[in-house]
Design an enzyme around this catalytic site. Structure first.
Site, PDB file in Angstrom:
ATOM      1  N   ILE A 127      49.223  44.536  14.544  1.00  0.00           N
ATOM      2  CA  ILE A 127      48.749  43.911  15.474  1.00  0.00           C
ATOM      3  C   ILE A 127      50.081  43.201  16.425  1.00  0.00           C
ATOM      4  O   ILE A 127      50.204  42.929  17.841  1.00  0.00           O
ATOM      5  CB  ILE A 127      47.818  43.575  16.049  1.00  0.00           C
ATOM      6  CG1 ILE A 127      47.684  42.141  14.801  1.00  0.00           C
ATOM      7  CG2 ILE A 127      46.287  44.092  15.954  1.00  0.00           C
ATOM      8  CD1 ILE A 127      46.152  41.103  14.440  1.00  0.00           C
ATOM      9  N   ALA A 130      56.734  40.291  13.056  1.00  0.00           N
ATOM     10  CA  ALA A 130      58.199  39.770  13.118  1.00  0.00           C
ATOM     11  C   ALA A 130      59.223  39.736  12.645  1.00  0.00           C
ATOM     12  O   ALA A 130      59.850  41.652  11.666  1.00  0.00           O
ATOM     13  CB  ALA A 130      57.365  38.528  13.144  1.00  0.00           C
ATOM     14  N   SER A 131      60.235  38.694  12.121  1.00  0.00           N
ATOM     15  CA  SER A 131      61.610  39.253  11.892  1.00  0.00           C
ATOM     16  C   SER A 131      61.010  38.977   9.700  1.00  0.00           C
ATOM     17  O   SER A 131      61.981  39.726   8.799  1.00  0.00           O
ATOM     18  CB  SER A 131      62.105  38.077  11.547  1.00  0.00           C
ATOM     19  OG  SER A 131      61.416  36.309  11.495  1.00  0.00           O
ATOM     20  N   LEU A 132      60.529  38.207   9.081  1.00  0.00           N
ATOM     21  CA  LEU A 132      59.495  38.360   8.017  1.00  0.00           C
ATOM     22  C   LEU A 132      58.657  39.157   7.519  1.00  0.00           C
ATOM     23  O   LEU A 132      58.220  39.317   5.992  1.00  0.00           O
ATOM     24  CB  LEU A 132      59.507  37.088   7.754  1.00  0.00           C
ATOM     25  CG  LEU A 132      60.361  35.527   7.725  1.00  0.00           C
ATOM     26  CD1 LEU A 132      60.038  34.385   7.392  1.00  0.00           C
ATOM     27  CD2 LEU A 132      62.216  36.123   7.081  1.00  0.00           C
ATOM     28  N   GLN A 134      54.481  41.736   8.838  1.00  0.00           N
ATOM     29  CA  GLN A 134      53.677  42.250  10.215  1.00  0.00           C
ATOM     30  C   GLN A 134      52.501  41.282   9.976  1.00  0.00           C
ATOM     31  O   GLN A 134      52.077  41.363   8.573  1.00  0.00           O
ATOM     32  CB  GLN A 134      53.852  43.434  10.482  1.00  0.00           C
ATOM     33  CG  GLN A 134      53.574  44.212   8.948  1.00  0.00           C
ATOM     34  CD  GLN A 134      53.953  46.227   9.357  1.00  0.00           C
ATOM     35  OE1 GLN A 134      55.590  45.689  10.073  1.00  0.00           O
ATOM     36  NE2 GLN A 134      53.724  46.810   9.830  1.00  0.00           N
ATOM     37  N   VAL A 135      51.688  41.624  11.119  1.00  0.00           N
ATOM     38  CA  VAL A 135      49.579  41.683  10.940  1.00  0.00           C
ATOM     39  C   VAL A 135      49.127  42.439  11.331  1.00  0.00           C
ATOM     40  O   VAL A 135      49.668  43.201  11.987  1.00  0.00           O
ATOM     41  CB  VAL A 135      50.046  40.242  11.939  1.00  0.00           C
ATOM     42  CG1 VAL A 135      48.849  39.626  11.935  1.00  0.00           C
ATOM     43  CG2 VAL A 135      51.402  38.685  12.380  1.00  0.00           C
ATOM     44  N   LYS A 149      48.628  39.093   7.840  1.00  0.00           N
ATOM     45  CA  LYS A 149      49.782  38.962   7.773  1.00  0.00           C
ATOM     46  C   LYS A 149      50.829  39.274   5.850  1.00  0.00           C
ATOM     47  O   LYS A 149      50.069  38.750   4.910  1.00  0.00           O
ATOM     48  CB  LYS A 149      50.277  37.248   7.977  1.00  0.00           C
ATOM     49  CG  LYS A 149      51.988  36.925   7.874  1.00  0.00           C
ATOM     50  CD  LYS A 149      51.726  35.887   8.452  1.00  0.00           C
ATOM     51  CE  LYS A 149      53.832  35.025   8.666  1.00  0.00           C
ATOM     52  NZ  LYS A 149      54.006  34.241   9.276  1.00  0.00           N
ATOM     53  N   ASP A 281      57.284  25.785  15.893  1.00  0.00           N
ATOM     54  CA  ASP A 281      57.454  27.583  15.849  1.00  0.00           C
ATOM     55  C   ASP A 281      57.191  27.624  17.256  1.00  0.00           C
ATOM     56  O   ASP A 281      56.435  28.919  17.474  1.00  0.00           O
ATOM     57  CB  ASP A 281      57.471  28.364  15.244  1.00  0.00           C
ATOM     58  CG  ASP A 281      58.566  29.581  15.385  1.00  0.00           C
ATOM     59  OD1 ASP A 281      59.325  29.277  16.390  1.00  0.00           O
ATOM     60  OD2 ASP A 281      58.225  30.787  14.732  1.00  0.00           O
TER      61      ASP A 281
END
Length: 539
Positions: A127, A130-132, A134-135, A149, A281
């Protein structure tokens, strides 16, 4: 199967991209040297769009820290040209996902079994990416809906390579901006990334944040499922909403954008001044809006505790800004660590007065219309004129957070005045939680600092006198007032010293078993303490 480019090739590619962008702006100045303002503006817009697109493609291809940097830049709509923010905003929801076979392997390594054996259902399509990591959405055996995550395999090596590349880029930039200590910024960035790679650390952050806002119905924080959380896997309660930067959907659902902006800023003032622990963030992919409106926070890798001295400095500077008190702002900057406690601050006060008059009442809409080169030049001139000015380590994440927040609120409410929102908070908390003991200690510190600085200040007076630059204009009444203040300070210092001596005597006699002498010493210490308190109350 390799998901990322080889570290050496990554480093070289990132360095070349940075150099290409930097040189393109240098060349345009040369090529358009004899052009008018309008042709130059058009050429700059064209170049902004070209470089922004190049950065977007590089971030998508290389992933890693370039995505994180691009997401940060995309939120600075108050600061960067639209061409950059429009292109890089796609990094918040258009990051390509990793192949599920890699993600599945990581899941099995961390949780010890197949996803089908652990969860009632598990959606293989992420869904969010990201940079580090995914979810993925999943349903537990207990029928609870969760967001899982999962950290990308090999991301640690990518982060190391990207930090090396950034250090090379900084070496080059440092030559252009010699007065800025980029090493401090990079060291802090490295520390933050190390924390982000530890999902247990992130889970603890989320739990603290959840508890902090447990009584606030307008702030939604997902709870942590620790039995499904490891160093590389984090499982949280599933929460959803409209992305805070999706203005069209917010408008179509009749959300009050001004109320959302105000609610967001209020939540951060609560974090800064009450909880002293904040979400660092707040880019649009990490904040959502629900009916109410309610603010939903996700992603807790970047959090920071605020030291009490930093909080006190912010309060002091905040109250001073509200009251247009230049001297108070400077003392707040000293408490925050921007300025040394010793030295001449009169010149700094003049500079602060200039910046306050120019920027205090500015709205996000007005700020964006200011020439960025002018602001950069003003900051550069300030650092050159006052090399003692420095950015404290614990302020880096705070200033980054405030920058992103300013970018978000400028989209929601371009006329929002942060000073107006902050005023009730600063007035409420500036003195509220200081008891008489803390106030006495605080004043004692000020007296002690003043006494310590007397020799240096006296030396400065003598130096100015020898150069013929020292002038004093004082009346008889002012002399009497000055002598009275000196007498009061010395008197209070003597009382404070007596209190310390009798407390030490009390401790000594108690240890020796001499209870009567100890009782007398303790009673005397209490008596002197009451005298000291009365002297402050009479002020």
């Amino acid at each position: 199967m390799r998901y990322y480019l080889h570290p050496r090739r990554r480093i070289l590619k990132i360095i070349l991209i940075a150099l290409r962008i930097f040189l393109s702006y240098k060349l345009i100045r040369v090529n358009m040297l004899f052009s008018g303002d309008e042709p130059l503006k058009k050429e700059y817009k064209r170049l902004h769009k070209k470089n922004a697109e190049m950065l977007f493609k590089a971030a998508i291809n290389l992933k890693g820290l370039l995505i994180k940097i691009g997401q940060f830049m995309s939120a600075r709509v108050d600061f960067l040209p639209d061409e950059y923010t429009d292109a890089l905003s796609r990094l918040q929801d258009q990051v390509p996902a990793a192949d599920f076979s890699l993600i599945k392997k990581r899941l099995i390594e961390e949780l010890g079994d197949e996803p089908s054996a652990i969860f009632k259902s598990f959606n293989e399509n992420p869904i969010a990416a990201a940079s580090l990591g995914q979810v993925h959405e999943a349903i537990l055996k207990s029928d609870e809906r969760v967001a899982v995550k999962i950290q990308y395999p090999g991301i640690e090596d990518v982060v190391k390579a990207d930090l090396i590349a950034l250090r090379w880029v900084v070496r080059f930039i440092r030559k252009q901006f010699k007065d800025i200590n980029f090493d401090v910024l990079l060291d802090e960035f490295s520390r933050i990334l190390t924390d982000e790679l530890n999902y247990i650390h992130e889970g603890r952050n989320a739990e603290i944040f959840y508890n902090n806002f447990s009584d606030d119905k307008n702030i939604i924080i997902p709870k942590v499922y620790w039995e499904y959380t490891t160093l590389k896997i984090l499982t949280l309660q599933f929460v959803d909403g409209v992305k805070i930067s999706n203005i069209e959907e917010l408008e179509s659902r009749n959300f009050d954008k001004k109320e959302i902006a105000k609610l967001l800023m209020n939540s951060y003032l609560t974090q800064f001044l009450i909880h002293r622990f904040f979400h660092g963030d707040p880019h649009p992919g990490n904040i959502f809006v629900q009916e109410g409106p309610k603010i939903v926070f996700v992603d807790f890798g970047l959090m920071q505790r605020m030291p009490s001295q930093m909080r006190e400095g912010l309060l002091k500077a905040g109250v001073a800004i509200i009251n247009r008190d230049t001297e108070g702002i400077v003392h707040g900057l000293i408490d925050l660590g921007f300025l040394p406690r010793r030295g001449d601050i009169r010149g700094i006060e003049r500079v602060v007065s200039y910046f306050m008059d120019k920027y205090r009442d500015i709205t996000p809409r007005e700020f964006k219309n200011i020439d960025i080169n002018l602001i950069s030049q003003e900051i550069h001139d300030l650092i050159q004129a006052y090399p003692s000015v420095q950015i404290p380590n614990n302020f880096i994440l705070f200033s980054r957070t405030m920058g992103i927040l300013n970018g978000l609120t400028s989209k929601l409410d371009p006329d929002l005045n942060i000073i107006e929102i902050a005023t009730p908070y600063t007035k409420r908390f500036a003195h509220e939680d200081k008891g008489w003991i803390e106030k006495t200690i605080s004043r004692g510190k000020k007296v002690g600092t003043a006494l310590i600085n007397i020799p240096e200040q006296f030396e400065n007076i003598l130096r100015l006198s020898n150069r013929g630059e020292f002038h004093m204009y004082i009346t008889a009444n002012e002399i009497n007032n000055l002598l009275g203040r000196i007498y009061t300070v010395l008197n209070r210092f003597t009382i404070l010293l007596s209190i310390i001596i009798f407390i030490a005597a009390y401790s000594y006699f108690q240890n020796q078993g001499r209870f009567m002498e100890g009782l007398l010493s303790g009673a005397t210490a209490v008596a002197f303490t009451l005298i000291l308190i009365c002297s402050f109350l009479r002020k």
